[in-house]
Write a protein that holds these residues in place. Sequence first.
Motif, PDB file in Angstrom:
ATOM      1  N   MET A 128       0.607  -0.994  -0.081  1.00 36.37           N
ATOM      2  CA  MET A 128      -0.270  -0.541  -0.141  1.00 36.37           C
ATOM      3  C   MET A 128       0.495   1.069   0.243  1.00 36.37           C
ATOM      4  SD  MET A 128      -2.845   1.325   2.328  1.00 36.37           S
ATOM      5  CE  MET A 128      -3.742  -0.522   2.114  1.00 36.37           C
ATOM      6  N   ASN A 129       1.029   1.863  -0.755  1.00 31.93           N
ATOM      7  CA  ASN A 129       1.663   3.588  -0.922  1.00 31.93           C
ATOM      8  C   ASN A 129       0.899   4.306   0.223  1.00 31.93           C
ATOM      9  OD1 ASN A 129       1.744   6.108  -1.699  1.00 31.93           O
ATOM     10  ND2 ASN A 129       1.171   5.961  -3.776  1.00 31.93           N
ATOM     11  N   PRO A 130       2.042   4.489   1.293  1.00 28.95           N
ATOM     12  CA  PRO A 130       1.886   5.658   2.513  1.00 28.95           C
ATOM     13  C   PRO A 130       0.979   6.767   1.972  1.00 28.95           C
ATOM     14  CG  PRO A 130       3.651   5.466   1.785  1.00 28.95           C
ATOM     15  CD  PRO A 130       3.730   4.514   0.355  1.00 28.95           C
ATOM     16  N   ASN A 131       1.166   7.366   0.451  1.00 26.77           N
ATOM     17  CA  ASN A 131       0.092   9.085   0.670  1.00 26.77           C
ATOM     18  C   ASN A 131      -1.132   8.371  -0.356  1.00 26.77           C
ATOM     19  OD1 ASN A 131       2.423  10.661   1.269  1.00 26.77           O
ATOM     20  ND2 ASN A 131       2.799  10.137  -0.835  1.00 26.77           N
ATOM     21  N   GLU A 132      -1.555   6.605   0.039  1.00 24.30           N
ATOM     22  CA  GLU A 132      -2.498   6.502  -0.018  1.00 24.30           C
ATOM     23  C   GLU A 132      -3.161   6.542   1.063  1.00 24.30           C
ATOM     24  OE1 GLU A 132      -4.340   3.067  -3.057  1.00 24.30           O
ATOM     25  OE2 GLU A 132      -4.090   1.735  -1.201  1.00 24.30           O
ATOM     26  N   LEU A 133      -4.580   7.617   1.144  1.00 19.51           N
ATOM     27  CA  LEU A 133      -5.478   7.509   2.527  1.00 19.51           C
ATOM     28  C   LEU A 133      -6.424   7.058   2.012  1.00 19.51           C
ATOM     29  CD1 LEU A 133      -5.264  11.558   2.352  1.00 19.51           C
ATOM     30  CD2 LEU A 133      -3.677   9.818   3.164  1.00 19.51           C
ATOM     31  N   VAL A 134      -6.787   5.921   2.600  1.00 18.92           N
ATOM     32  CA  VAL A 134      -8.327   5.241   2.395  1.00 18.92           C
ATOM     33  C   VAL A 134      -8.990   5.013   4.002  1.00 18.92           C
ATOM     34  CG1 VAL A 134      -8.659   2.548   2.793  1.00 18.92           C
ATOM     35  CG2 VAL A 134      -6.283   3.108   1.952  1.00 18.92           C
ATOM     36  N   VAL A 135     -10.576   5.383   3.551  1.00 14.35           N
ATOM     37  CA  VAL A 135     -11.834   5.602   3.748  1.00 14.35           C
ATOM     38  C   VAL A 135     -12.259   4.267   4.556  1.00 14.35           C
ATOM     39  CG1 VAL A 135     -13.570   6.486   4.129  1.00 14.35           C
ATOM     40  CG2 VAL A 135     -11.673   8.013   3.460  1.00 14.35           C
ATOM     41  N   ALA A 136     -12.058   4.109   5.602  1.00 13.63           N
ATOM     42  CA  ALA A 136     -12.722   3.017   5.847  1.00 13.63           C
ATOM     43  C   ALA A 136     -13.492   2.148   7.074  1.00 13.63           C
ATOM     44  CB  ALA A 136     -11.663   0.926   5.964  1.00 13.63           C
ATOM     45  N   PRO A 137     -14.302   1.431   6.955  1.00 17.49           N
ATOM     46  CA  PRO A 137     -14.475   1.219   8.401  1.00 17.49           C
ATOM     47  C   PRO A 137     -14.442   1.473   9.102  1.00 17.49           C
ATOM     48  CG  PRO A 137     -16.520  -0.172   6.639  1.00 17.49           C
ATOM     49  CD  PRO A 137     -14.871   0.124   5.817  1.00 17.49           C
ATOM     50  N   ALA A 138     -14.286   1.321  10.643  1.00 12.08           N
ATOM     51  CA  ALA A 138     -13.573   1.303  12.001  1.00 12.08           C
ATOM     52  C   ALA A 138     -14.581   1.396  13.684  1.00 12.08           C
ATOM     53  CB  ALA A 138     -12.941   2.717  12.081  1.00 12.08           C
ATOM     54  N   GLY A 139     -14.720  -0.107  13.686  1.00 11.89           N
ATOM     55  CA  GLY A 139     -16.060  -0.141  14.510  1.00 11.89           C
ATOM     56  C   GLY A 139     -17.289   0.408  14.338  1.00 11.89           C
ATOM     57  N   ASP A 140     -17.737   1.339  15.138  1.00 11.65           N
ATOM     58  CA  ASP A 140     -19.247   1.905  14.560  1.00 11.65           C
ATOM     59  C   ASP A 140     -19.040   3.504  13.678  1.00 11.65           C
ATOM     60  OD1 ASP A 140     -18.293   3.528  16.884  1.00 11.65           O
ATOM     61  OD2 ASP A 140     -19.738   3.793  17.797  1.00 11.65           O
ATOM     62  N   ARG A 141     -17.482   4.348  13.443  1.00  9.64           N
ATOM     63  CA  ARG A 141     -17.248   5.448  12.861  1.00  9.64           C
ATOM     64  C   ARG A 141     -16.504   4.270  11.680  1.00  9.64           C
ATOM     65  NH1 ARG A 141     -14.862   8.842  17.220  1.00  9.64           N
ATOM     66  NH2 ARG A 141     -15.353   7.191  18.858  1.00  9.64           N
ATOM     67  N   TRP A 142     -16.376   5.787  11.057  1.00 12.60           N
ATOM     68  CA  TRP A 142     -15.544   5.372   9.726  1.00 12.60           C
ATOM     69  C   TRP A 142     -14.049   6.245   9.604  1.00 12.60           C
ATOM     70  CZ3 TRP A 142     -16.596   3.539   4.893  1.00 12.60           C
ATOM     71  CH2 TRP A 142     -17.994   2.677   5.294  1.00 12.60           C
ATOM     72  N   GLY A 143     -13.114   5.093   9.078  1.00  7.87           N
ATOM     73  CA  GLY A 143     -11.735   6.220   9.764  1.00  7.87           C
ATOM     74  C   GLY A 143     -10.944   6.136   8.867  1.00  7.87           C
ATOM     75  N   VAL A 144      -9.868   7.377   8.258  1.00 12.63           N
ATOM     76  CA  VAL A 144      -8.287   7.784   7.328  1.00 12.63           C
ATOM     77  C   VAL A 144      -7.762   6.833   7.577  1.00 12.63           C
ATOM     78  CG1 VAL A 144      -7.856   9.184   6.369  1.00 12.63           C
ATOM     79  CG2 VAL A 144     -10.496   9.403   6.765  1.00 12.63           C
ATOM     80  N   SER A 145      -7.063   6.651   7.431  1.00 11.71           N
ATOM     81  CA  SER A 145      -5.627   5.802   7.846  1.00 11.71           C
ATOM     82  C   SER A 145      -4.720   6.155   5.926  1.00 11.71           C
ATOM     83  CB  SER A 145      -5.810   4.679   8.017  1.00 11.71           C
ATOM     84  OG  SER A 145      -6.214   3.337   7.028  1.00 11.71           O
ATOM     85  N   ALA A 146      -3.543   5.965   7.046  1.00  5.77           N
ATOM     86  CA  ALA A 146      -2.589   5.943   5.711  1.00  5.77           C
ATOM     87  C   ALA A 146      -1.570   4.593   6.510  1.00  5.77           C
ATOM     88  CB  ALA A 146      -1.560   7.390   5.831  1.00  5.77           C
ATOM     89  N   GLY A 147      -1.031   3.472   4.631  1.00 12.87           N
ATOM     90  CA  GLY A 147      -0.200   2.773   5.501  1.00 12.87           C
ATOM     91  C   GLY A 147      -1.098   1.653   6.162  1.00 12.87           C
ATOM     92  N   CYS A 148      -1.021   1.620   7.684  1.00 14.29           N
ATOM     93  CA  CYS A 148      -1.391   0.427   8.933  1.00 14.29           C
ATOM     94  C   CYS A 148      -2.004   1.683   9.687  1.00 14.29           C
ATOM     95  CB  CYS A 148      -0.471  -0.073   9.272  1.00 14.29           C
ATOM     96  SG  CYS A 148       0.069  -1.200   8.069  1.00 14.29           S
ATOM     97  N   GLU A 149      -1.466   2.927   9.359  1.00 20.55           N
ATOM     98  CA  GLU A 149      -2.433   3.786  10.779  1.00 20.55           C
ATOM     99  C   GLU A 149      -3.562   4.522  10.528  1.00 20.55           C
ATOM    100  OE1 GLU A 149       0.174   7.362  13.705  1.00 20.55           O
ATOM    101  OE2 GLU A 149       1.618   5.368  11.785  1.00 20.55           O
ATOM    102  N   LEU A 150      -3.827   4.750  11.705  1.00 21.65           N
ATOM    103  CA  LEU A 150      -4.978   4.650  11.458  1.00 21.65           C
ATOM    104  C   LEU A 150      -4.406   6.605  11.868  1.00 21.65           C
ATOM    105  CD1 LEU A 150      -7.881   5.137  11.702  1.00 21.65           C
ATOM    106  CD2 LEU A 150      -8.204   4.798  13.830  1.00 21.65           C
ATOM    107  N   LEU A 151      -5.446   7.481  10.666  1.00 22.85           N
ATOM    108  CA  LEU A 151      -5.040   8.760  11.154  1.00 22.85           C
ATOM    109  C   LEU A 151      -5.952   9.741  11.898  1.00 22.85           C
ATOM    110  CD1 LEU A 151      -3.641   9.923   7.698  1.00 22.85           C
ATOM    111  CD2 LEU A 151      -2.063   9.072   9.635  1.00 22.85           C
ATOM    112  N   ALA A 152      -7.450   9.457  11.128  1.00 30.45           N
ATOM    113  CA  ALA A 152      -8.548  10.393  11.927  1.00 30.45           C
ATOM    114  C   ALA A 152      -9.953   9.486  12.157  1.00 30.45           C
ATOM    115  CB  ALA A 152      -8.972  11.327  11.481  1.00 30.45           C
ATOM    116  N   LEU A 153     -10.858   9.800  12.876  1.00 30.10           N
ATOM    117  CA  LEU A 153     -11.865   8.579  13.019  1.00 30.10           C
ATOM    118  C   LEU A 153     -13.378   9.952  12.017  1.00 30.10           C
ATOM    119  CD1 LEU A 153     -11.877   6.458  16.188  1.00 30.10           C
ATOM    120  CD2 LEU A 153     -11.673   5.827  13.461  1.00 30.10           C
TER     121      LEU A 153
END
Length: 67
Positions: A1-26
Amino acid sequence: MNPNELVVAPAGDRWGVSAGCELLALAGTERDAQRLAAEAAKILRASGSDARVVVRDEPRSFAPRED
């Protein structure tokens, strides 16, 4: 996964934004998470990096429920 690829995905009952394997925001909604990711990608591009936003859908199963 490209570290400059920002992934929006479900994170429990919220939605997360991550880069690489690191969750950046909920965020509370998928739409808000997409906005956060788009803004972060815009900032990365302005600094000379390449960035893109990827949205991962909620996993769904169509298998019959076992009650």
